[in-house]
Design an enzyme around this catalytic site. Structure first.
Site, PDB file in Angstrom:
ATOM      1  CG  PHE A 124      -1.861   1.034   1.451  1.00 45.66           C
ATOM      2  CD1 PHE A 124      -2.976   1.107   0.636  1.00 45.66           C
ATOM      3  CD2 PHE A 124      -1.727   1.965   2.471  1.00 45.66           C
ATOM      4  CE1 PHE A 124      -3.935   2.093   0.828  1.00 45.66           C
ATOM      5  CE2 PHE A 124      -2.675   2.950   2.670  1.00 45.66           C
ATOM      6  CZ  PHE A 124      -3.785   3.016   1.841  1.00 45.66           C
ATOM      7  CG  LEU A 126      -0.923   7.205   2.519  1.00 50.98           C
ATOM      8  CD1 LEU A 126      -1.869   7.902   1.551  1.00 50.98           C
ATOM      9  CD2 LEU A 126      -1.685   6.818   3.788  1.00 50.98           C
ATOM     10  NE  ARG A 272      21.641 -13.562  35.410  1.00 52.66           N
ATOM     11  CZ  ARG A 272      22.815 -13.791  34.875  1.00 52.66           C
ATOM     12  NH1 ARG A 272      23.057 -14.955  34.257  1.00 52.66           N
ATOM     13  NH2 ARG A 272      23.768 -12.899  34.929  1.00 52.66           N
ATOM     14  CD  GLU A 367      -1.046   0.278   9.603  1.00 55.04           C
ATOM     15  OE1 GLU A 367      -2.245   0.541   9.638  1.00 55.04           O
ATOM     16  OE2 GLU A 367      -0.597  -0.786   9.151  1.00 55.04           O
ATOM     17  CB  THR A 369       2.965   9.579  14.813  1.00 51.50           C
ATOM     18  OG1 THR A 369       2.123  10.741  14.756  1.00 51.50           O
ATOM     19  CG2 THR A 369       3.867   9.547  13.584  1.00 51.50           C
TER      20      THR A 369
HETATM   21  C1  LIG Z   1       9.161   0.330   8.780  1.00 51.07           C
HETATM   22  C2  LIG Z   1       8.111   1.225   8.207  1.00 51.07           C
HETATM   23  C3  LIG Z   1       7.080   0.669   7.424  1.00 51.07           C
HETATM   24  C4  LIG Z   1       6.130   1.517   6.841  1.00 51.07           C
HETATM   25  N1  LIG Z   1       5.189   0.969   5.981  1.00 51.07           N
HETATM   26  C5  LIG Z   1       4.378   1.811   5.264  1.00 51.07           C
HETATM   27  C6  LIG Z   1       3.511   1.289   4.219  1.00 51.07           C
HETATM   28  O1  LIG Z   1       3.448   0.080   3.961  1.00 51.07           O
HETATM   29  N2  LIG Z   1       2.782   2.177   3.497  1.00 51.07           N
HETATM   30  C7  LIG Z   1       2.820   3.534   3.724  1.00 51.07           C
HETATM   31  O2  LIG Z   1       2.154   4.276   3.020  1.00 51.07           O
HETATM   32  N3  LIG Z   1       3.614   4.047   4.729  1.00 51.07           N
HETATM   33  C8  LIG Z   1       4.393   3.224   5.484  1.00 51.07           C
HETATM   34  N4  LIG Z   1       5.217   3.733   6.466  1.00 51.07           N
HETATM   35  C9  LIG Z   1       5.218   5.176   6.716  1.00 51.07           C
HETATM   36  C10 LIG Z   1       4.612   5.582   8.053  1.00 51.07           C
HETATM   37  O3  LIG Z   1       3.231   5.387   8.033  1.00 51.07           O
HETATM   38  C11 LIG Z   1       5.031   7.043   8.304  1.00 51.07           C
HETATM   39  O4  LIG Z   1       6.423   7.029   8.621  1.00 51.07           O
HETATM   40  C12 LIG Z   1       4.236   7.698   9.401  1.00 51.07           C
HETATM   41  O5  LIG Z   1       2.898   7.891   8.993  1.00 51.07           O
HETATM   42  C13 LIG Z   1       4.821   9.071   9.806  1.00 51.07           C
HETATM   43  O6  LIG Z   1       5.047   9.872   8.680  1.00 51.07           O
HETATM   44  P1  LIG Z   1       6.477  10.559   8.498  1.00 51.07           P
HETATM   45  O7  LIG Z   1       7.519   9.534   8.702  1.00 51.07           O
HETATM   46  O8  LIG Z   1       6.482  11.284   7.214  1.00 51.07           O
HETATM   47  O9  LIG Z   1       6.587  11.608   9.692  1.00 51.07           O
HETATM   48  P2  LIG Z   1       6.068  13.128   9.652  1.00 51.07           P
HETATM   49  O10 LIG Z   1       4.689  13.180   9.125  1.00 51.07           O
HETATM   50  O11 LIG Z   1       7.105  13.957   8.976  1.00 51.07           O
HETATM   51  O12 LIG Z   1       6.036  13.498  11.199  1.00 51.07           O
HETATM   52  C14 LIG Z   1       7.216  13.838  11.926  1.00 51.07           C
HETATM   53  C15 LIG Z   1       6.823  14.093  13.393  1.00 51.07           C
HETATM   54  O13 LIG Z   1       5.931  15.210  13.473  1.00 51.07           O
HETATM   55  C16 LIG Z   1       4.751  14.832  14.155  1.00 51.07           C
HETATM   56  N5  LIG Z   1       3.608  15.557  13.594  1.00 51.07           N
HETATM   57  C17 LIG Z   1       3.324  15.772  12.290  1.00 51.07           C
HETATM   58  N6  LIG Z   1       2.176  16.479  12.175  1.00 51.07           N
HETATM   59  C18 LIG Z   1       1.726  16.706  13.434  1.00 51.07           C
HETATM   60  C19 LIG Z   1       0.588  17.382  13.976  1.00 51.07           C
HETATM   61  N7  LIG Z   1      -0.348  17.941  13.205  1.00 51.07           N
HETATM   62  N8  LIG Z   1       0.471  17.449  15.322  1.00 51.07           N
HETATM   63  C20 LIG Z   1       1.392  16.868  16.128  1.00 51.07           C
HETATM   64  N9  LIG Z   1       2.486  16.214  15.673  1.00 51.07           N
HETATM   65  C21 LIG Z   1       2.640  16.127  14.344  1.00 51.07           C
HETATM   66  C22 LIG Z   1       4.621  13.327  13.916  1.00 51.07           C
HETATM   67  O14 LIG Z   1       3.784  12.725  14.895  1.00 51.07           O
HETATM   68  C23 LIG Z   1       6.082  12.903  14.019  1.00 51.07           C
HETATM   69  O15 LIG Z   1       6.447  12.800  15.372  1.00 51.07           O
HETATM   70  C24 LIG Z   1       6.154   2.907   7.091  1.00 51.07           C
HETATM   71  C25 LIG Z   1       7.150   3.443   7.909  1.00 51.07           C
HETATM   72  C26 LIG Z   1       8.137   2.631   8.435  1.00 51.07           C
HETATM   73  C27 LIG Z   1       9.241   3.260   9.247  1.00 51.07           C
END
Ligand SMILES: Cc1cc2nc3c(=O)[nH]c(=O)nc-3n(C[C@H](O)[C@H](O)[C@H](O)COP(=O)(O)OP(=O)(O)OC[C@H]3O[C@@H](n4cnc5c(N)ncnc54)[C@H](O)[C@@H]3O)c2cc1C
Length: 385
Positions: A124, A126, A272, A367, A369
């Protein structure tokens, strides 16, 4: 709504998966993890058990079970290993489920049977490099119709199950229009091997080291117009539904990891010896274990509740967010405490507890944060926009 009694067939399934995890996964998964290798033989074994078909109807080769039963299987796998559990979780809830939920009869008939059998897996797409949380606002991947084909351009980041030799397809969310500044998002199915679809080499990750995660790029990647999943412009609504369900599944995975910590530590605390007694006799250790068991119990009730609502067809968005928040906290806290209880042995990669420690953190990120879960819960209380 509240009925936590599992049916006999659900109890049997849970026991079968527990044996598979103990006898097939546990002996070998540490080596796969160290090599960063996808465990094809274990995935084939899960396919033979029917796990990829658990929530799908028999007409597609599925087991005719429900989402809660799938989550029971994911929890049991995660008690032993999260890479294997996330491969099943993502393969079903993010890979096959969009085809099942939103696909036409022709799309379901074409793609579901091999996904349901676990012979192939799907992904997927996204998240993008510019942001996961704010993906509707920052999405750059585009899909434009040209001569009866969708032409897709862009990059997706961190996509699970996307580049294995058994990956069948990726469902990609893309901007399909921008009439008057109104961003239209649609979902396009892109089969593996389509010219212009390039999975990057897999990432080097902190945890989930035996699962497959890649960046994907699309350069003038052309697929038939019939590869549009569901209606044009419904992509946003589709991914919200898929993520709500996915949060329930990932909560069962987090609960499994937290339970695995309790399993390992209960055994170790009785074996242990320090100062002439098993370390469990030291109240500091016994109390840690009690807190760990309490966290697991709360997390499990939370995901059971969200899953029961999902299965009953009543709203479950808030309950899914609560389950995700509670269970990922439980996983992180239990992994930290378990490593402490194991002392130096807990810091070794060969110990399951070391793997639990590395695998727990992503549960607060993927999925949605933990901050996103809090936003969703606060919104349901009417105190956040
Ligand atoms: C091992 C792994 C597998 C994954 N698998 C998939 C997959 O199969 N498909 C897919 O589509 N994605 C996948 N992801 C992506 C994952 O869903 C995203 O990493 C996650 O949604 C966070 O997005 P980002 O990394 O861009 O962080 P960002 O969106 O850049 O966020 C950075 C920080 O800012 C905070 N933040 C951002 N906006 C706000 C707000 N409005 N209020 C408060 N805090 C905020 C976040 O909580 C986070 O702490 C995967 C990620 C990993 C690491």
């Amino acid at each position: 709504m509240v009925d936590y009694e599992l049916a006999p067939e659900q109890q049997d399934l849970r026991a079968t998966v527990a044996s598979f995890a103990r006898d097939v996964v546990a002996p070998v998964i540490g080596d796969y993890y160290e090599r960063g290798e996808f465990p094809y033989d274990i995935v084939a074994g899960m396919g033979k058990l029917g796990l990829f078909g658990l929530p799908f109807p028999e007409e597609f080769g599925g087991m005719g079970g429900d989402f809660l039963t799938l989550c029971l299987a994911i929890e049991e796998l995660a008690r032993v290993d999260s890479s294997v559990a996330i491969t099943l979780d993502a393969g079903v809830t993010l890979g096959a489920m969009p085809i099942f939920r939103f696909g036409t009869d022709e799309q379901r008939t074409r793609w579901l049977p091999e996904l349901v059998a676990g012979e192939r897996i799907a992904a997927f797409g996204l998240t993008e490099p510019d942001g996961g949380t704010d993906i509707p606002g920052t999405m750059r991947t585009t899909a434009r119709l040209d001569g009866g084909e969708w032409v897709v351009n862009g990059t997706k980041a961190f996509i699970t199950n996307a580049g294995t030799s058994i990956t069948s397809l990726v469902t990609v969310l893309a901007l399909s229009g921008n009439e008057g500044g109104e961003r239209e998002i649609s979902t396009i199915v892109i089969p593996s091997g389509t010219p212009g679809f390039h999975p990057a080499p897999k990432y080097s990750k902190v945890g989930w080291c035996a699962s497959d995660t890649r960046e994907l790029s699309f350069a003038d990647c052309r697929v038939p117009a019939a590869n549009l999943l569901g209606e044009r412009g419904r992509g946003y609504a589709q991914f919200l539904r898929i993520l709500d369900e996915g949060r329930v599944a990932i909560s069962s995975l987090a609960t499994g990891l937290a339970q695995g910590c309790v399993d390992e530590c209960t055994r170790y605390a009785n074996e242990r010896i320090s100062f002439g007694v098993p370390i469990g006799r030291h109240q500091a250790i016994a109390f840690k274990l009690a807190d760990m068991a309490a966290r697991v119990h709360a997390a499990r009730l939370a995901w059971y509740d969200a899953a029961a609502r999902l299965v009953a067809g009543v709203p479950f968005k808030k309950e899914a967010a609560i389950a995700k928040l509670l269970s990922s906290n439980a996983a992180m806290d239990n992994a930290r405490d378990a490593t402490q209880i194991f002392g130096g042995a807990g810091f070794m990669n060969e110990s399951p507890v070391g793997r639990f420690y590395r695998d727990a953190k992503i549960l607060e990120i993927g999925e949605g944060t933990s901050e996103v879960q809090r936003l969703l819960i606060a919104r349901s209380l009417g105190v956040s926009g």
